[in-house]
Write a protein that holds these residues in place. Structure first.
Motif, PDB file in Angstrom:
ATOM      1  N   TYR A 214       0.790  -1.217   0.000  1.00 17.72           N
ATOM      2  CA  TYR A 214       0.000   0.000   0.000  1.00 17.72           C
ATOM      3  C   TYR A 214       0.832   1.281   0.000  1.00 17.72           C
ATOM      4  CZ  TYR A 214      -4.356  -2.530   0.484  1.00 17.72           C
ATOM      5  OH  TYR A 214      -5.434  -3.350   0.256  1.00 17.72           O
ATOM      6  N   GLU A 216       2.481   2.439  -2.327  1.00 15.69           N
ATOM      7  CA  GLU A 216       2.306   3.129  -3.607  1.00 15.69           C
ATOM      8  C   GLU A 216       1.040   3.974  -3.646  1.00 15.69           C
ATOM      9  OE1 GLU A 216       0.425   0.094  -6.728  1.00 15.69           O
ATOM     10  OE2 GLU A 216       2.157  -0.778  -5.681  1.00 15.69           O
ATOM     11  N   LEU A 217       0.084   3.663  -2.766  1.00 14.41           N
ATOM     12  CA  LEU A 217      -1.138   4.458  -2.721  1.00 14.41           C
ATOM     13  C   LEU A 217      -0.979   5.737  -1.909  1.00 14.41           C
ATOM     14  CD1 LEU A 217      -4.152   1.995  -2.253  1.00 14.41           C
ATOM     15  CD2 LEU A 217      -3.723   3.512  -4.188  1.00 14.41           C
ATOM     16  N   GLN A 218       0.036   5.788  -1.076  1.00 20.42           N
ATOM     17  CA  GLN A 218       0.200   6.937  -0.197  1.00 20.42           C
ATOM     18  C   GLN A 218       0.396   8.234  -0.972  1.00 20.42           C
ATOM     19  OE1 GLN A 218       3.330   5.347   2.508  1.00 20.42           O
ATOM     20  NE2 GLN A 218       1.868   5.780   4.142  1.00 20.42           N
ATOM     21  N   ARG A 220      -0.405   8.910  -4.139  1.00 20.14           N
ATOM     22  CA  ARG A 220      -1.627   9.251  -4.864  1.00 20.14           C
ATOM     23  C   ARG A 220      -2.670   9.829  -3.913  1.00 20.14           C
ATOM     24  NH1 ARG A 220      -4.634   7.270  -9.576  1.00 20.14           N
ATOM     25  NH2 ARG A 220      -2.748   6.155 -10.169  1.00 20.14           N
ATOM     26  N   GLY A 221      -2.806   9.212  -2.750  1.00 17.99           N
ATOM     27  CA  GLY A 221      -3.775   9.690  -1.788  1.00 17.99           C
ATOM     28  C   GLY A 221      -3.464  11.094  -1.300  1.00 17.99           C
ATOM     29  N   ASP A 257      -5.375   4.842   2.865  1.00 18.99           N
ATOM     30  CA  ASP A 257      -4.378   4.315   1.936  1.00 18.99           C
ATOM     31  C   ASP A 257      -3.847   2.960   2.372  1.00 18.99           C
ATOM     32  OD1 ASP A 257      -2.763   4.971   4.093  1.00 18.99           O
ATOM     33  OD2 ASP A 257      -1.914   6.753   3.133  1.00 18.99           O
ATOM     34  N   GLY A 279      -7.792   2.611  -0.773  1.00 20.34           N
ATOM     35  CA  GLY A 279      -7.737   3.540  -1.885  1.00 20.34           C
ATOM     36  C   GLY A 279      -8.890   4.514  -1.909  1.00 20.34           C
ATOM     37  N   ASN A 354      -8.002   3.887  -6.219  1.00 19.50           N
ATOM     38  CA  ASN A 354      -7.235   2.666  -6.485  1.00 19.50           C
ATOM     39  C   ASN A 354      -7.418   2.220  -7.935  1.00 19.50           C
ATOM     40  OD1 ASN A 354      -6.141   0.051  -6.600  1.00 19.50           O
ATOM     41  ND2 ASN A 354      -6.593  -0.314  -4.433  1.00 19.50           N
ATOM     42  N   ALA A 371     -10.646   3.715  -8.795  1.00 20.04           N
ATOM     43  CA  ALA A 371     -10.258   5.080  -9.162  1.00 20.04           C
ATOM     44  C   ALA A 371     -11.400   5.766  -9.893  1.00 20.04           C
ATOM     45  CB  ALA A 371      -9.005   5.054 -10.039  1.00 20.04           C
TER      46      ALA A 371
END
Length: 419
Positions: A214, A216-218, A220-221, A257, A279, A354, A371
């Motif tokens: 996760y 990689e989501l940080q 974007r978030g 995230d 996400g 996501n 997403a």
């Protein structure tokens, strides 16, 4: 409560702790066969090529951030016993104290229907004490049926939902870290049908989502969070007739995230809850600012479809409700039985971020985290950083929406434009 009026709020078991997050889904859960439990595996897919021990390690150390000395409650149903036990082992390996609480559809149903009505309004004294005991709750949102509380008296449901409101508030006040595995995507046959997917396909997407890194989501978030935090007027439209405007200037913006960071712990409250697969970025409206019409064409209640549920919103509150379909009468009866005006407040805005979660082309329902997915709702919003702890409200998924923030399009026909 992330996310329905029911399911968790009518339960009187320890797993109610996990239910204090957000409305889970619009359908509660089908009664088991008379006198028995739902057949094992009858309504769920397996765990294709999932390293449960590695998943448990990631959830405990990364998502929940369990540390030496933490008391951790792990809740779920028997079909995921192996994962729950792996979670307990990982908690113990970092010096925590795990406790497993098993439930079942049969037990949840009996705790409602077989317990005298006179106890409905009574706060659960055991739960109240446990709130001061546990540092972390890890719950598996893995109900295997769709209509468990069919026939429940709406007034009893309303009484149960009110009884433990103070406990929910204490969870946020105490900073209990909450991790839910499920997020309205646990792979059952009925969910797969609503999402327009094969059950095995849904299972792969779900378990892959749980097992992803996760971190990689940080980034974007944080990008989406910063954009919302800098904005003011949100305008949501949808081909189904939804046309809703509200303001978010100055409101707290949160991110799920998949990781409860040290900064999240410092913030406390809703910041220490995550929902897996993760996400999402979410916020609450400026009170009284919402105006327009909210239409739900993909909803259901206790497994029965609701067609064109329409909420008219004025000065931030629902002033009229109309709908058709086999589930509407039951939904309206439960809604009307909740004697709490907070159920009518427009409550939250949730944006999925996501890119790895995609529903089928024939989906008749929505989800929180794909997403560009848009979810809004009324009533309870403490999970999103608000102060509404009521047990009522309605969650509406709006896949395919267009959203403008001030004059900028951030979602167009379901496609996230913030990259």
């Amino acid at each position: 409560m992330k996310r329905a009026l029911l399911a968790a709020v009518v339960a009187a078991t320890v797993c109610s702790l996990a239910a204090c997050q957000r409305p889970a889904e619009q359908t509660a859960t089908a009664p088991p066969a008379a006198g028995g439990e739902v057949a094992a595996g009858a309504a769920q897919a397996g765990t294709p090529s999932v390293d449960l021990q590695a998943l448990a390690h990631r959830v405990v150390t990364q998502s929940a951030g369990v540390k030496e000395g933490d008391a951790v409650l792990i809740t779920g149903r028997h079909q995921d016993a192996e994962l729950m036990e792996d979670l307990a082992v990982e908690v113990a390996r970092v010096g925590g104290y795990p406790m497993i609480e098993y439930g079942s559809d049969r037990l949840a149903r009996r705790l409602f229907f077989d317990v005298p009505e006179k106890y409905d309004a009574r706060e659960d004294a055991l739960l109240a004490k446990l709130v001061d005991t546990f540092d972390v709750v890890i719950s598996l949102g893995n109900g295997t049926s769709e209509n468990l509380f069919e026939g429940a008296d709406p007034k009893r449901v309303a009484a149960r939902s009110r009884a433990n409101e103070a406990i929910g508030q204490a969870i946020y006040k105490n900073g209990v870290r909450m991790v839910e595995l499920g997020n309205n995507m646990y792979p059952t046959a009925w969910r797969a049908e609503r999402f327009g997917m094969d059950q095995d396909e849904l299972a792969r997407m779900f378990w892959d989502g749980l097992s992803m890194d996760y971190t990689e989501l940080q980034a974007r978030g944080e990008q989406v969070r910063a954009t919302l935090a800098a904005g003011n007027v949100v305008h949501v439209t949808h081909p189904n007739g939804t046309d809703l405007t509200f303001r978010i200037q100055g409101r707290k913006v949160g991110v799920s995230d998949g990781i409860i960071s040290e900064e999240d712990v410092r913030q406390g409250g809703s910041a220490v809850s995550v929902y897996l697969p993760a996400g999402e970025v979410y916020t609450t409206p400026v009170p009284g600012s919402a105006e327009g019409r909210l239409v739900d064409t993909g909803g259901s209640f206790r497994g029965k479809n609701i067609d064109n549920l329409t909420l008219t919103i004025d000065d931030g509150k629902v002033v009229a409700i109309e709908g058709t379909g086999p589930g509407y009468a039951d939904l309206k009866a439960v809604y009307d039985a909740i004697d709490d005006e907070r159920k009518n407040e427009f409550a939250f805005f949730n944006l999925g971020i996501n890119p790895n979660v995609r529903l089928g082309e024939g989906s008749t329902a929505g989800s929180w985290m794909p997403a560009g997915a848009v979810t809004v709702g009324t009533g309870s919003n403490a999970w999103a950083g608000g102060d509404n702890h009521s047990g009522g409200g309605r969650t509406v998924f709006l896949p395919g929406s267009t959203v403008t923030l001030d004059d900028k399009v951030i979602v167009e026909n379901g496609e996230l434009k913030l990259q």
